[in-house]
Motif scaffolding. Structure first.
Motif, PDB file in Angstrom:
ATOM      1  N   UNK A  11       0.855  -1.188   0.000  1.00 16.01           N
ATOM      2  CA  UNK A  11       0.000   0.000   0.000  1.00 16.01           C
ATOM      3  C   UNK A  11       0.892   1.239   0.000  1.00 16.01           C
ATOM      4  N   UNK A  12       0.782   2.046  -1.046  1.00 17.24           N
ATOM      5  CA  UNK A  12       1.618   3.243  -1.185  1.00 17.24           C
ATOM      6  C   UNK A  12       0.834   4.521  -0.888  1.00 17.24           C
ATOM      7  N   UNK A  13      -0.390   4.381  -0.405  1.00 16.36           N
ATOM      8  CA  UNK A  13      -1.288   5.533  -0.295  1.00 16.36           C
ATOM      9  C   UNK A  13      -0.803   6.597   0.689  1.00 16.36           C
ATOM     10  N   UNK A  14       0.007   6.232   1.666  1.00 19.32           N
ATOM     11  CA  UNK A  14       0.478   7.213   2.652  1.00 19.32           C
ATOM     12  C   UNK A  14       1.795   7.878   2.258  1.00 19.32           C
ATOM     13  N   UNK A  15       2.383   7.437   1.157  1.00 23.19           N
ATOM     14  CA  UNK A  15       3.591   8.103   0.662  1.00 23.19           C
ATOM     15  C   UNK A  15       3.145   9.320  -0.143  1.00 23.19           C
ATOM     16  N   UNK A  16       3.572  10.527   0.233  1.00 16.46           N
ATOM     17  CA  UNK A  16       3.145  11.730  -0.490  1.00 16.46           C
ATOM     18  C   UNK A  16       3.424  11.629  -1.986  1.00 16.46           C
ATOM     19  N   UNK A  17       2.549  12.233  -2.770  1.00 11.18           N
ATOM     20  CA  UNK A  17       2.656  12.151  -4.224  1.00 11.18           C
ATOM     21  C   UNK A  17       4.020  12.633  -4.725  1.00 11.18           C
ATOM     22  N   UNK A  18       4.528  13.708  -4.114  1.00 11.68           N
ATOM     23  CA  UNK A  18       5.810  14.258  -4.538  1.00 11.68           C
ATOM     24  C   UNK A  18       6.934  13.248  -4.335  1.00 11.68           C
ATOM     25  N   UNK A  19       6.831  12.445  -3.264  1.00 13.64           N
ATOM     26  CA  UNK A  19       7.849  11.422  -2.997  1.00 13.64           C
ATOM     27  C   UNK A  19       7.742  10.278  -3.996  1.00 13.64           C
ATOM     28  N   UNK A  20       6.532   9.936  -4.391  1.00 13.40           N
ATOM     29  CA  UNK A  20       6.353   8.887  -5.405  1.00 13.40           C
ATOM     30  C   UNK A  20       6.928   9.327  -6.742  1.00 13.40           C
ATOM     31  N   UNK A  21       6.811  10.621  -7.039  1.00 15.02           N
ATOM     32  CA  UNK A  21       7.378  11.136  -8.283  1.00 15.02           C
ATOM     33  C   UNK A  21       8.904  11.034  -8.282  1.00 15.02           C
TER      34      UNK A  21
ATOM     35  N   UNK B  94      14.673   9.929   1.930  1.00 14.00           N
ATOM     36  CA  UNK B  94      14.217   9.591   3.277  1.00 14.00           C
ATOM     37  C   UNK B  94      14.000  10.851   4.118  1.00 14.00           C
ATOM     38  N   UNK B  95      14.927  11.786   4.021  1.00 14.33           N
ATOM     39  CA  UNK B  95      14.813  13.037   4.764  1.00 14.33           C
ATOM     40  C   UNK B  95      13.545  13.786   4.366  1.00 14.33           C
ATOM     41  N   UNK B  96      13.276  13.853   3.066  1.00 12.84           N
ATOM     42  CA  UNK B  96      12.091  14.564   2.589  1.00 12.84           C
ATOM     43  C   UNK B  96      10.802  13.869   3.012  1.00 12.84           C
ATOM     44  N   UNK B  97      10.804  12.542   2.991  1.00  9.93           N
ATOM     45  CA  UNK B  97       9.621  11.802   3.434  1.00  9.93           C
ATOM     46  C   UNK B  97       9.375  12.040   4.919  1.00  9.93           C
TER      47      UNK B  97
ATOM     48  N   UNK C  34       0.909   4.230   7.363  1.00  5.80           N
ATOM     49  CA  UNK C  34       1.337   2.903   6.917  1.00  5.80           C
ATOM     50  C   UNK C  34       2.708   2.965   6.232  1.00  5.80           C
ATOM     51  N   UNK C  35       3.660   3.580   6.903  1.00  5.82           N
ATOM     52  CA  UNK C  35       5.038   3.675   6.417  1.00  5.82           C
ATOM     53  C   UNK C  35       5.976   3.419   7.584  1.00  5.82           C
ATOM     54  N   UNK C  36       6.906   2.511   7.416  1.00  7.82           N
ATOM     55  CA  UNK C  36       7.940   2.286   8.428  1.00  7.82           C
ATOM     56  C   UNK C  36       9.270   2.719   7.803  1.00  7.82           C
ATOM     57  N   UNK C  37       9.661   3.935   8.120  1.00 11.19           N
ATOM     58  CA  UNK C  37      10.898   4.501   7.573  1.00 11.19           C
ATOM     59  C   UNK C  37      11.909   4.687   8.690  1.00 11.19           C
ATOM     60  N   UNK C  38      13.139   4.279   8.435  1.00  9.55           N
ATOM     61  CA  UNK C  38      14.237   4.525   9.362  1.00  9.55           C
ATOM     62  C   UNK C  38      15.399   5.099   8.573  1.00  9.55           C
ATOM     63  N   UNK C  39      16.008   6.161   9.094  1.00  7.35           N
ATOM     64  CA  UNK C  39      17.211   6.648   8.426  1.00  7.35           C
ATOM     65  C   UNK C  39      18.164   7.288   9.421  1.00  7.35           C
ATOM     66  N   UNK C  40      19.436   7.232   9.067  1.00  9.73           N
ATOM     67  CA  UNK C  40      20.502   7.817   9.880  1.00  9.73           C
ATOM     68  C   UNK C  40      21.384   8.630   8.939  1.00  9.73           C
ATOM     69  N   UNK C  41      22.595   8.916   9.364  1.00  9.54           N
ATOM     70  CA  UNK C  41      23.506   9.684   8.514  1.00  9.54           C
ATOM     71  C   UNK C  41      24.038   8.874   7.347  1.00  9.54           C
TER      72      UNK C  41
END
Length: 263
Positions: free
Chosen positions: A108-118, A256-259, A218-225
């Motif tokens: 399910x990609x519905x919670x990823x903002x449209x700009x990020x999908x682009x 990842x930062x933008x999301x 519905x997004x599990x994102x993890x990011x570091x440096x």
């Protein structure tokens, strides 16, 4: 502009895009001229095509104001440069999606903002990892390996998982993890508060910053440096811990930062 007007406008523009994409020569000429202008001899050497074929393609592009001739050199017009920039993004997005098509198709990609999908093309170098029948914890173990060496983590956490919390608390207690930012739903925040151990080790920990949101995202994102990881939910609403995207390159970290910033 109404939805009908928008569709009509898109259909009109699609004809122009189709005109470019249905000709290998027109497409290659735009891509070849993207970096700098070239004369006919240079184009002939790069494209390995006869002059007549190249000149015919150039004339077609000149007629729709995408290419112009300056003395003996051909170059993109401003319209041509903008179109080619987006053409490159389209190709890179397709490549990125195709490399990890099992991941994108199943979720399910519905919670990823449209700009990020682009801008999925920014994940073109990501690695797709999935669990197997012989190793059901493969994706989860890869995730734990990733976070184990991080000194700073930012996480959009859409699930209440004691397994995840225990590993994160362990890293905080060992002082390996020096800074943690969490975005969680109000529902998950309430559940953490009701667990004495998690409440003390996470919510009352000075190294942890928590931001709660109303939506059960519905997004599990993890990011570091130096890395990012993404897991998602199946289209039926269940969280999928068997597939993960992992990347370490600058483009993926930017994505990842933008999301994270847009949640």
């Amino acid at each position: 502009m109404t939805n009908l007007e928008t569709r009509n406008e898109l259909n009109k523009e699609y004809k122009h895009v189709k005109y470019i994409l249905t000709s290998e020569m027109r497409t290659k000429l735009l891509l070849t001229l993207y970096e700098n202008s070239k004369n006919l001899e240079k184009l002939r050497n790069e494209l390995k095509k006869p002059s007549a074929t190249i000149l015919h393609g150039l004339k077609e592009l000149e007629n729709i104001n995408l290419v112009k001739k300056v003395q003996k050199y051909y170059e993109l017009t401003s319209n041509g440069y903008l179109l080619t920039t987006n053409l490159i993004k389209l190709i890179e997005n397709w490549n990125s999606i195709n490399k990890s098509k099992m991941f994108w198709n199943n979720h399910d990609l519905s919670d990823i903002p449209e700009e990020m999908l682009k801008n999925i093309y920014l994940l073109k170098d990501a690695t797709y990892v999935n669990s197997t029948t012989s190793d059901l914890s493969n994706a989860f173990n890869k995730y734990i390996e990733l976070i184990s060496d991080a000194s700073k983590l930012r996480i959009i956490l859409p699930i209440y998982s004691e397994n995840h919390f225990e590993h994160i608390i362990g890293l905080l207690n060992e002082n390996t993890l020096k800074s943690l930012e969490l975005i969680i739903s109000e529902e998950i925040l309430h559940s953490i508060k009701n667990n004495a151990t998690f409440n003390k080790s996470l919510l009352k920990n000075k190294k942890v910053t928590v931001r709660s949101i109303k939506k059960n995202i519905k997004i599990f994102l993890t990011y570091s440096d130096d890395f990012m990881s993404l897991t998602l939910f199946f289209k039926d609403g269940h969280y999928d811990d068997s597939q993960i995207l992992i990347a370490r390159d600058e483009n993926a970290l930017k994505w990842a930062f933008n999301l994270y910033s847009n949640i």
